[in-house]
Design a protein around this motif. Structure first.
Motif, PDB file in Angstrom:
ATOM      1  N   ALA A   1     -19.329   0.291  -2.361  1.00 31.85           N
ATOM      2  CA  ALA A   1     -19.316  -1.036  -1.744  1.00 31.85           C
ATOM      3  C   ALA A   1     -18.309  -1.908  -2.474  1.00 31.85           C
ATOM      4  O   ALA A   1     -18.102  -1.754  -3.668  1.00 31.85           O
ATOM      5  N   LEU A   2     -17.679  -2.819  -1.756  1.00 34.11           N
ATOM      6  CA  LEU A   2     -16.743  -3.749  -2.385  1.00 34.11           C
ATOM      7  C   LEU A   2     -17.182  -5.168  -2.041  1.00 34.11           C
ATOM      8  O   LEU A   2     -16.885  -5.686  -0.974  1.00 34.11           O
ATOM      9  N   LEU A   3     -17.933  -5.766  -2.948  1.00 30.30           N
ATOM     10  CA  LEU A   3     -18.424  -7.119  -2.732  1.00 30.30           C
ATOM     11  C   LEU A   3     -18.094  -7.965  -3.955  1.00 30.30           C
ATOM     12  O   LEU A   3     -18.645  -7.745  -5.029  1.00 30.30           O
TER      13      LEU A   3
ATOM     14  N   GLN B   1      -5.429  -5.249  -6.746  1.00 32.07           N
ATOM     15  CA  GLN B   1      -6.765  -5.458  -6.170  1.00 32.07           C
ATOM     16  C   GLN B   1      -6.851  -4.854  -4.775  1.00 32.07           C
ATOM     17  O   GLN B   1      -7.873  -4.272  -4.401  1.00 32.07           O
ATOM     18  N   LEU B   2      -5.771  -5.003  -4.013  1.00 33.41           N
ATOM     19  CA  LEU B   2      -5.729  -4.463  -2.658  1.00 33.41           C
ATOM     20  C   LEU B   2      -5.843  -2.939  -2.689  1.00 33.41           C
ATOM     21  O   LEU B   2      -6.665  -2.348  -1.983  1.00 33.41           O
ATOM     22  N   ALA B   3      -5.031  -2.317  -3.513  1.00 34.01           N
ATOM     23  CA  ALA B   3      -5.034  -0.851  -3.614  1.00 34.01           C
ATOM     24  C   ALA B   3      -6.368  -0.335  -4.148  1.00 34.01           C
ATOM     25  O   ALA B   3      -6.931   0.629  -3.629  1.00 34.01           O
ATOM     26  N   ASP B   4      -6.877  -1.002  -5.182  1.00 33.64           N
ATOM     27  CA  ASP B   4      -8.156  -0.592  -5.754  1.00 33.64           C
ATOM     28  C   ASP B   4      -9.289  -0.764  -4.740  1.00 33.64           C
ATOM     29  O   ASP B   4     -10.204   0.054  -4.671  1.00 33.64           O
ATOM     30  N   GLY B   5      -9.208  -1.827  -3.949  1.00 37.38           N
ATOM     31  CA  GLY B   5     -10.223  -2.071  -2.925  1.00 37.38           C
ATOM     32  C   GLY B   5     -10.246  -0.965  -1.886  1.00 37.38           C
ATOM     33  O   GLY B   5     -11.313  -0.492  -1.479  1.00 37.38           O
TER      34      GLY B   5
ATOM     35  N   ALA C   1     -19.349  -3.347   8.068  1.00 37.95           N
ATOM     36  CA  ALA C   1     -18.236  -3.405   7.122  1.00 37.95           C
ATOM     37  C   ALA C   1     -18.683  -2.882   5.760  1.00 37.95           C
ATOM     38  O   ALA C   1     -19.826  -3.073   5.351  1.00 37.95           O
ATOM     39  N   SER C   2     -17.781  -2.206   5.063  1.00 35.03           N
ATOM     40  CA  SER C   2     -18.103  -1.641   3.750  1.00 35.03           C
ATOM     41  C   SER C   2     -17.752  -2.580   2.611  1.00 35.03           C
ATOM     42  O   SER C   2     -18.065  -2.309   1.460  1.00 35.03           O
ATOM     43  N   GLY C   3     -17.089  -3.691   2.921  1.00 34.73           N
ATOM     44  CA  GLY C   3     -16.753  -4.624   1.861  1.00 34.73           C
ATOM     45  C   GLY C   3     -15.813  -5.717   2.324  1.00 34.73           C
ATOM     46  O   GLY C   3     -15.400  -5.757   3.486  1.00 34.73           O
ATOM     47  N   PHE C   4     -15.492  -6.605   1.400  1.00 37.21           N
ATOM     48  CA  PHE C   4     -14.623  -7.741   1.680  1.00 37.21           C
ATOM     49  C   PHE C   4     -13.541  -7.870   0.634  1.00 37.21           C
ATOM     50  O   PHE C   4     -13.750  -7.547  -0.532  1.00 37.21           O
ATOM     51  N   LEU C   5     -12.411  -8.354   1.066  1.00 32.97           N
ATOM     52  CA  LEU C   5     -11.301  -8.593   0.156  1.00 32.97           C
ATOM     53  C   LEU C   5     -10.594  -9.867   0.612  1.00 32.97           C
ATOM     54  O   LEU C   5     -10.374 -10.065   1.806  1.00 32.97           O
ATOM     55  N   LEU C   6     -10.267 -10.726  -0.344  1.00 30.42           N
ATOM     56  CA  LEU C   6      -9.545 -11.951   0.004  1.00 30.42           C
ATOM     57  C   LEU C   6      -8.080 -11.629   0.283  1.00 30.42           C
ATOM     58  O   LEU C   6      -7.500 -10.757  -0.351  1.00 30.42           O
ATOM     59  N   LYS C   7      -7.496 -12.353   1.223  1.00 32.60           N
ATOM     60  CA  LYS C   7      -6.111 -12.084   1.609  1.00 32.60           C
ATOM     61  C   LYS C   7      -5.110 -12.378   0.494  1.00 32.60           C
ATOM     62  O   LYS C   7      -3.995 -11.878   0.511  1.00 32.60           O
ATOM     63  N   ASP C   8      -5.520 -13.201  -0.472  1.00 29.67           N
ATOM     64  CA  ASP C   8      -4.593 -13.509  -1.568  1.00 29.67           C
ATOM     65  C   ASP C   8      -4.782 -12.563  -2.753  1.00 29.67           C
ATOM     66  O   ASP C   8      -4.316 -12.823  -3.860  1.00 29.67           O
ATOM     67  N   ALA C   9      -5.462 -11.437  -2.505  1.00 32.57           N
ATOM     68  CA  ALA C   9      -5.673 -10.451  -3.566  1.00 32.57           C
ATOM     69  C   ALA C   9      -4.328  -9.906  -4.046  1.00 32.57           C
ATOM     70  O   ALA C   9      -3.351  -9.849  -3.295  1.00 32.57           O
ATOM     71  N   SER C  10      -4.279  -9.515  -5.307  1.00 35.73           N
ATOM     72  CA  SER C  10      -3.051  -8.936  -5.860  1.00 35.73           C
ATOM     73  C   SER C  10      -2.847  -7.535  -5.301  1.00 35.73           C
ATOM     74  O   SER C  10      -3.756  -6.949  -4.695  1.00 35.73           O
TER      75      SER C  10
ATOM     76  N   LEU D   1       0.813  -1.218   0.000  1.00 33.19           N
ATOM     77  CA  LEU D   1       0.000   0.000   0.000  1.00 33.19           C
ATOM     78  C   LEU D   1       0.846   1.268   0.000  1.00 33.19           C
ATOM     79  O   LEU D   1       0.506   2.251  -0.660  1.00 33.19           O
ATOM     80  N   ASN D   2       1.946   1.253   0.750  1.00 33.57           N
ATOM     81  CA  ASN D   2       2.806   2.446   0.793  1.00 33.57           C
ATOM     82  C   ASN D   2       3.494   2.705  -0.547  1.00 33.57           C
ATOM     83  O   ASN D   2       4.004   3.803  -0.789  1.00 33.57           O
ATOM     84  N   ALA D   3       3.496   1.705  -1.411  1.00 32.66           N
ATOM     85  CA  ALA D   3       4.087   1.881  -2.737  1.00 32.66           C
ATOM     86  C   ALA D   3       3.159   2.668  -3.662  1.00 32.66           C
ATOM     87  O   ALA D   3       3.572   3.131  -4.726  1.00 32.66           O
ATOM     88  N   GLN D   4       1.903   2.836  -3.219  1.00 31.27           N
ATOM     89  CA  GLN D   4       0.927   3.588  -4.012  1.00 31.27           C
ATOM     90  C   GLN D   4       1.065   5.084  -3.719  1.00 31.27           C
ATOM     91  O   GLN D   4       1.196   5.481  -2.554  1.00 31.27           O
ATOM     92  N   PRO D   5       1.023   5.930  -4.732  1.00 33.06           N
ATOM     93  CA  PRO D   5       1.217   7.370  -4.519  1.00 33.06           C
ATOM     94  C   PRO D   5       0.092   8.046  -3.736  1.00 33.06           C
ATOM     95  O   PRO D   5       0.309   9.099  -3.138  1.00 33.06           O
ATOM     96  N   ASP D   6      -1.092   7.426  -3.719  1.00 29.48           N
ATOM     97  CA  ASP D   6      -2.243   8.057  -3.070  1.00 29.48           C
ATOM     98  C   ASP D   6      -2.689   7.354  -1.791  1.00 29.48           C
ATOM     99  O   ASP D   6      -3.750   7.641  -1.243  1.00 29.48           O
ATOM    100  N   ILE D   7      -1.870   6.399  -1.301  1.00 29.54           N
ATOM    101  CA  ILE D   7      -2.235   5.646  -0.094  1.00 29.54           C
ATOM    102  C   ILE D   7      -1.077   5.663   0.900  1.00 29.54           C
ATOM    103  O   ILE D   7       0.081   5.493   0.528  1.00 29.54           O
ATOM    104  N   GLU D   8      -1.404   5.841   2.179  1.00 29.51           N
ATOM    105  CA  GLU D   8      -0.392   5.839   3.237  1.00 29.51           C
ATOM    106  C   GLU D   8      -0.884   4.993   4.411  1.00 29.51           C
ATOM    107  O   GLU D   8      -1.984   5.191   4.915  1.00 29.51           O
ATOM    108  N   VAL D   9      -0.069   4.041   4.829  1.00 31.37           N
ATOM    109  CA  VAL D   9      -0.385   3.241   6.009  1.00 31.37           C
ATOM    110  C   VAL D   9       0.067   4.031   7.232  1.00 31.37           C
ATOM    111  O   VAL D   9       1.261   4.298   7.410  1.00 31.37           O
TER     112      VAL D   9
END
Length: 220
Positions: free
Chosen positions: A124-126, A111-115, A99-108, A22-30
């Motif tokens: 919603a992310l379903l 997919q993680l960043a987009d989620g 919860a606003s949505g779900f994401l599988l732990k094996d997401a790319s 996530l920190n590799a994304q320019p618009d996301i900060e952990v």
């Protein structure tokens, strides 16, 4: 505008892995990490993240309980639940908890960043398999809730009700706009009015509402 994220997972390698991606994304900060539900509740109150990546299965206070507490304390909080299995038994319960949505732990990584972006934007992310599980759960539970909630539907206009049904079917704003032959901005306005009139937090809760009231039925 940077999306501020809190990662909650009892496994250090998972937290570190998600942080790097996530920190590799320019618009996301952990902005922080938590090892269990109780610490997550405390960190959310302290850091006020835009999105909480929440593992469900943790010792002590699990992700379901933590989600419920976080949403109850802050109606603006957005929780994206992480699960190992798309048919996790907690899927329905976590949606009910807010919860606003779900994401599988094996997401790319994408997919993680987009989620995170989707949930931060109030969408919603379903995943289709999660939606299928949700419908199965509603079907198992049987009859919808009665009158008081049904009366709330009466506050909606015909077009707003139509939009709510399409949201519950998992359609995006662009898909709804194409279906109704209107501008996407018009759809966003309708969705916002639906949420305000029904006192709901986001599209995910709108979908839950539509099924629980019988406005949308499994297979319908």
């Amino acid at each position: 505008m940077t999306i501020r994220v809190l990662i909650v997972d009892d496994q250090m390698m998972v937290r570190e892995g998600f942080s790097v991606l996530l920190n590799a994304q320019p618009d996301i900060e952990v902005i922080g990490e938590a090892v269990d539900g109780r610490q997550a509740v405390e960190k959310v109150a302290e850091l006020r993240p835009d999105v909480v990546l929440m593992d469900i299965r943790m010792p002590g206070m699990n992700g379901l309980e933590a989600t419920r507490e976080i949403v109850a304390a802050d109606g603006e909080a957005k929780v994206l639940v992480l699960t190992t299995f798309d048919l996790d038994e907690y899927v329905y319960q976590a949606l009910r908890a807010g919860a606003s949505g779900f994401l599988l732990k094996d997401a790319s990584a994408r997919q993680l960043a987009d989620g995170v972006r989707v949930v931060a934007d109030g969408e919603a992310l379903l995943a289709p398999t999660v939606t299928k599980r949700l419908i199965q759960e509603f079907s198992r539970l049987g009859a919808p809730k009665a009158a008081p909630t049904q009366e709330r539907i009466g506050d909606l206009t015909e077009r707003e009700t139509e939009v709510l049904v399409l949201v519950a079917q998992g359609r995006s704003n662009s898909e709804i706009a194409a279906h109704l032959v209107v501008a996407e901005s018009t759809v966003k306005t309708h969705v916002s009015r639906v949420l305000v009139k029904l006192g709901l937090r986001d599209r995910t809760q709108a979908a839950v509402f539509a099924y629980e009231t019988g406005l949308v039925t499994p297979g319908g």
